[in-house]
Scaffold this active site. Sequence first.
Site: not given
Lengths: 376, 376
Positions: B120, B142, B184, B226, B236, B240, B244, B247, B251, B264
Amino acid sequence: MPVISLKTPSAAYDITIASGLLRTLSARLNKLTKGKPFRPFIVTSPEIWGLWHKQVLASFKEAPTVLFLPSGEAHKRLASVESLAQQLATAGADRDSLLIAFGGGVIGDVTGFLAAIYMRGIPYVQIPTTLLAQVDSSVGGKTGVNLVAGKNLVGSFNHPLAVLADTDILATLPPAQLRAGLQESIKAGIIRNAKLFKYMEQNADAILKGDAKALTHVVTASVRVKADVVANDERESGLRMILNYGHTIGHAIEAATSYKQLLHGEAVGWGSIAATHLGLSRKLITQAQSDRIIALILRYGPLSSFKATAAKLVALTSSDKKNRSGTLSFILPTSIGTVKIVRDVTQPELLAATESMLALMRQHTAAPVVTRKRKR
Amino acid sequence: MPVISLKTPSAAYDITIASGLLRTLSARLNKLTKGKPFRPFIVTSPEIWGLWHKQVLASFKEAPTVLFLPSGEAHKRLASVESLAQQLATAGADRDSLLIAFGGGVIGDVTGFLAAIYMRGIPYVQIPTTLLAQVDSSVGGKTGVNLVAGKNLVGSFNHPLAVLADTDILATLPPAQLRAGLQESIKAGIIRNAKLFKYMEQNADAILKGDAKALTHVVTASVRVKADVVANDERESGLRMILNYGHTIGHAIEAATSYKQLLHGEAVGWGSIAATHLGLSRKLITQAQSDRIIALILRYGPLSSFKATAAKLVALTSSDKKNRSGTLSFILPTSIGTVKIVRDVTQPELLAATESMLALMRQHTAAPVVTRKRKR
């Protein structure tokens, strides 16, 4: 209607214990989400859904999506979590969805963990359907699954939006499950509520018969103990350890019997007896107190017997998650209603207490209950 | 030595960007844990460990336990997390252990998630070894893994104790990976830092040659963007989303090419171009601004080309995780250094912008880079 509010550093929510909660479920969920639209997804077992789907569905205009997790501890694994997550994604569940854990401890633990990690966290509600889940596992935010290496080794602290414990469901429980669940209530009495202990002494017949009023009283008092402990130590850095009273030897018994022979509450019952012997041998409690504790545990039996030597059980305690750092921590009673954490228990002491527990078992042998294991 | 402090409602930690961090790792970890003893467990790939194990081990009196995760997006799955957790348990890892994510984005995401759920939650540190991981994925908390149904669909917001970005490591990166990672950084410039954008225009030769000073400047400025965004919107819920930028179509390109043909950063580069076309067609930016953005993206190319129709890409955007609720949200430039979130992008508009991007690609065709996919 008893409502217990639980407030921790990370969450605040209510545990409601009452009859007829299922029939008003939709309205209750709307209240929780403050009118914000949400898509409900119910995670349940085929057996529970078979018994209660009509009552649940009656309150919804649009039927929630239902995902099934087969019954049993064997399914408390990451593979189940992945399969459920995949089903959620395929059904289009997003952060505006709400998971509903509708079942016993395994369903609650798996669903709570699924809610913690699906899209990095979506809300969920607990609707516990066993006594054990109502008095213990649905409250406090511990969620997770087992590894081959041990139980509950991966998981998350993740509180639900609410716990709805519908006491009507208890009437359909097999008697052995009811008795096993009540061992956790006895534990709650021993560690922190002498009044609950006394109530269970004085009202054993009614409680064991499943009398609704008596059971609601016991569930409510047990939840109050747990909520109070969790509110003071959400992340198990100190006080929360007392909830493990009876669990060190209990877990060893479960491991020795491959989690198949005893219900979790039964193992805790035997574990509590061993801890009581330890407390007596250290003179932390009197003979009279020890006698009352052991008598109450047996009164809510019979606890299934099992075959394991004291040496084996003691060896298994050192692989218990709580004891990995090498020292053996034990929760021992100091009266009925108080316990302390003892960190210097020696192997010979523990062996003697376990032997006494096994000797008592030989006097009170019950036939093993052959049933699937329930989790705490 | 650039140190960027990131403070969110749930965590506060430093991102250090400098040469020689690996060689002093043990002392740095001791400082982070404030002298409290801990057992370090390093999660890395065989390739990274082969290159850097001597430097890492040099600073430890006792060698840390090393767990390997094979390279590649295919291993970013719950099965890897379970296998690593099982190895941790077998090796006796407990809440006094410290995980060290030593690798690119996949290692960072998997290890961060493992740290979130093992017992945990145990602490971890990020040591990103790709440019993409240094400027983007190691910062912000993330973590997670992929499902068959989609990327990053299970995971956790879980911040490390620290991010240690050793810029020495960048010197060993293949040029294509360096270029892709820099996309990026260009994104960071477009969305929030016109100075960084200009610096990358004016120092392209030095940056692309791998000049240490220039690269450190770019990494630091990108991380600052960032960190600033994450500090203002950890979970987010709004701001935030601007990370993206590029993206959504990016994606879609990755999905259309089964995540195998483009790095990527390259997909993000093409996606940024499409978003710039959208911004131009809506007159949010001027022709001159659009030209500068597209020129810079291509300057840090060549971006691998791919085969997919605009219709296919547009169709794939609607299954993007961010767009599940039905509306298409896009981040569009409003100048160099500012963007806005636009929620009413129509299919014909998006189709036209994607067509323009594909037309541009046909003019600037580069041979596909055949290499394993890197994650953002």
